[in-house]
Design a protein around this motif. Sequence first.
Motif, PDB file in Angstrom:
ATOM      1  N   GLU A  24      -7.302   9.602  -4.210  1.00  0.00           N
ATOM      2  CA  GLU A  24      -7.328  10.869  -4.962  1.00  0.00           C
ATOM      3  C   GLU A  24      -8.575  11.711  -4.642  1.00  0.00           C
ATOM      4  N   ASP A  25      -9.677  11.192  -4.892  1.00  0.00           N
ATOM      5  CA  ASP A  25     -10.751  12.141  -4.613  1.00  0.00           C
ATOM      6  C   ASP A  25     -11.086  12.874  -3.544  1.00  0.00           C
ATOM      7  N   HIS A  26     -10.532  11.874  -2.119  1.00  0.00           N
ATOM      8  CA  HIS A  26     -10.589  12.712  -0.971  1.00  0.00           C
ATOM      9  C   HIS A  26      -9.392  13.654  -0.616  1.00  0.00           C
ATOM     10  N   LEU A  27      -8.272  13.176  -1.284  1.00  0.00           N
ATOM     11  CA  LEU A  27      -7.063  14.134  -1.079  1.00  0.00           C
ATOM     12  C   LEU A  27      -7.554  15.403  -1.817  1.00  0.00           C
ATOM     13  N   MET A  28      -8.032  15.169  -3.032  1.00  0.00           N
ATOM     14  CA  MET A  28      -8.430  16.620  -3.811  1.00  0.00           C
ATOM     15  C   MET A  28      -9.083  17.467  -3.240  1.00  0.00           C
ATOM     16  N   LYS A  29     -10.292  16.869  -2.638  1.00  0.00           N
ATOM     17  CA  LYS A  29     -11.390  17.571  -1.838  1.00  0.00           C
ATOM     18  C   LYS A  29     -10.619  18.313  -0.754  1.00  0.00           C
ATOM     19  N   LEU A  30      -9.834  17.672   0.139  1.00  0.00           N
ATOM     20  CA  LEU A  30      -9.290  18.402   1.215  1.00  0.00           C
ATOM     21  C   LEU A  30      -8.001  19.510   0.809  1.00  0.00           C
ATOM     22  N   GLU A  31      -7.452  19.283  -0.387  1.00  0.00           N
ATOM     23  CA  GLU A  31      -6.562  20.353  -0.916  1.00  0.00           C
ATOM     24  C   GLU A  31      -7.247  21.448  -1.151  1.00  0.00           C
ATOM     25  N   LEU A  32      -8.377  21.266  -1.907  1.00  0.00           N
ATOM     26  CA  LEU A  32      -9.191  22.287  -2.271  1.00  0.00           C
ATOM     27  C   LEU A  32      -9.695  23.189  -1.026  1.00  0.00           C
ATOM     28  N   GLN A  33     -10.053  22.463   0.031  1.00  0.00           N
ATOM     29  CA  GLN A  33     -10.629  23.138   1.113  1.00  0.00           C
ATOM     30  C   GLN A  33      -9.533  24.025   1.702  1.00  0.00           C
ATOM     31  N   ASN A  34      -8.569  23.393   1.798  1.00  0.00           N
ATOM     32  CA  ASN A  34      -7.241  24.024   2.438  1.00  0.00           C
ATOM     33  C   ASN A  34      -6.991  25.323   1.727  1.00  0.00           C
ATOM     34  N   ASP A  35      -6.979  25.070   0.392  1.00  0.00           N
ATOM     35  CA  ASP A  35      -6.642  26.373  -0.572  1.00  0.00           C
ATOM     36  C   ASP A  35      -7.706  27.405  -0.161  1.00  0.00           C
ATOM     37  N   GLY A  36      -8.928  26.986  -0.002  1.00  0.00           N
ATOM     38  CA  GLY A  36      -9.875  28.196   0.212  1.00  0.00           C
ATOM     39  C   GLY A  36      -9.791  28.743   1.467  1.00  0.00           C
ATOM     40  N   ASN A  37      -9.228  28.046   2.343  1.00  0.00           N
ATOM     41  CA  ASN A  37      -8.934  28.664   3.884  1.00  0.00           C
ATOM     42  C   ASN A  37      -7.857  29.575   4.184  1.00  0.00           C
ATOM     43  N   ALA A  76       0.941  -1.239  -0.080  1.00  0.00           N
ATOM     44  CA  ALA A  76      -0.134  -0.066  -0.038  1.00  0.00           C
ATOM     45  C   ALA A  76       0.787   1.253   0.328  1.00  0.00           C
ATOM     46  N   LYS A  77       1.935   1.339   0.645  1.00  0.00           N
ATOM     47  CA  LYS A  77       2.779   2.409   0.896  1.00  0.00           C
ATOM     48  C   LYS A  77       3.372   2.493  -0.416  1.00  0.00           C
ATOM     49  N   GLU A  78       3.845   1.483  -1.079  1.00  0.00           N
ATOM     50  CA  GLU A  78       4.470   1.798  -2.363  1.00  0.00           C
ATOM     51  C   GLU A  78       3.400   2.273  -3.382  1.00  0.00           C
ATOM     52  N   VAL A  79       1.907   2.104  -3.326  1.00  0.00           N
ATOM     53  CA  VAL A  79       0.978   2.407  -4.264  1.00  0.00           C
ATOM     54  C   VAL A  79       1.050   4.171  -3.784  1.00  0.00           C
ATOM     55  N   LEU A  80       1.114   4.533  -2.735  1.00  0.00           N
ATOM     56  CA  LEU A  80       0.998   5.963  -2.138  1.00  0.00           C
ATOM     57  C   LEU A  80       2.114   6.658  -2.403  1.00  0.00           C
ATOM     58  N   GLU A  81       3.318   5.992  -2.909  1.00  0.00           N
ATOM     59  CA  GLU A  81       4.516   6.776  -3.011  1.00  0.00           C
ATOM     60  C   GLU A  81       4.531   7.877  -3.870  1.00  0.00           C
ATOM     61  N   PRO A  82       3.747   7.923  -5.190  1.00  0.00           N
ATOM     62  CA  PRO A  82       3.793   9.022  -6.013  1.00  0.00           C
ATOM     63  C   PRO A  82       3.116  10.215  -5.398  1.00  0.00           C
ATOM     64  N   TYR A  83       2.336  10.203  -4.303  1.00  0.00           N
ATOM     65  CA  TYR A  83       1.372  11.118  -3.757  1.00  0.00           C
ATOM     66  C   TYR A  83       2.211  11.688  -2.446  1.00  0.00           C
ATOM     67  N   LYS A  84       3.048  11.035  -1.924  1.00  0.00           N
ATOM     68  CA  LYS A  84       4.006  11.262  -0.545  1.00  0.00           C
ATOM     69  C   LYS A  84       4.012  12.683  -0.215  1.00  0.00           C
ATOM     70  N   ARG A  85       4.219  13.605  -1.326  1.00  0.00           N
ATOM     71  CA  ARG A  85       4.497  15.041  -0.994  1.00  0.00           C
ATOM     72  C   ARG A  85       3.062  16.000  -0.945  1.00  0.00           C
ATOM     73  N   ARG A  86       2.109  15.271  -0.964  1.00  0.00           N
ATOM     74  CA  ARG A  86       0.794  16.041  -0.755  1.00  0.00           C
ATOM     75  C   ARG A  86      -0.162  15.529   0.559  1.00  0.00           C
ATOM     76  N   PHE A  87       0.743  14.700   1.427  1.00  0.00           N
ATOM     77  CA  PHE A  87       0.020  14.334   2.630  1.00  0.00           C
ATOM     78  C   PHE A  87       1.207  13.747   3.833  1.00  0.00           C
ATOM     79  N   ILE A  88       0.889  13.889   4.871  1.00  0.00           N
ATOM     80  CA  ILE A  88       1.675  13.448   5.939  1.00  0.00           C
ATOM     81  C   ILE A  88       1.274  11.989   6.177  1.00  0.00           C
ATOM     82  N   LEU A  89       2.091  11.080   6.281  1.00  0.00           N
ATOM     83  CA  LEU A  89       1.855   9.664   6.457  1.00  0.00           C
ATOM     84  C   LEU A  89       1.973   9.260   8.003  1.00  0.00           C
ATOM     85  N   GLN A  90       1.144   8.958   8.812  1.00  0.00           N
ATOM     86  CA  GLN A  90       1.368   8.820  10.195  1.00  0.00           C
ATOM     87  C   GLN A  90       0.973   7.127  10.328  1.00  0.00           C
ATOM     88  N   GLU A  91       1.953   6.223  10.779  1.00  0.00           N
ATOM     89  CA  GLU A  91       1.814   4.770  10.970  1.00  0.00           C
ATOM     90  C   GLU A  91       1.445   4.689  12.469  1.00  0.00           C
TER      91      GLU A  91
END
Length: 117
Positions: A103-116, A48-63
């Motif tokens: 991707e859908d949920h991440l994009m929604k959160l990023e748009l919310q953060n941009d608006g704030n 799962a972490k490998e699949v998420l690797e291309p997105y790692k700069r867009r979120f903080i991973l907490q294990e």
Amino acid sequence: MVLCFLSRTLQLARRSSSPLGRQLCSASTNKPVLTLFTKKPCPLCDDAKEVLEPYKRRFILQEVDITLPENSAWYAKYKYDIPVFHLNGKFLMKHRVDIQKFEDHLMKLELQNDGNQ
């Protein structure tokens, strides 16, 4: 000095399983927090972490290691379901990464953060 302190605080927050640690980390960086409930070994979690690797700069991973004594509630809840993911404290997915849902949920959160800002 302040940056070093902030950097150390973020490092501690990233490792924290507490809500305060997650909030501190998220608020300081404005990135969503993706929490991975895991244990050692967990080959599915590694995949799962490998699949998420291309997105790692867009979120903080907490294990969160569910086998630690302080995480016994998570162990009781997820012992047969790992990997399990929460995004900003809310359940997102389990067993495997649903990349479209992520991707859908991440994009929604990023748009919310941009608006704030």
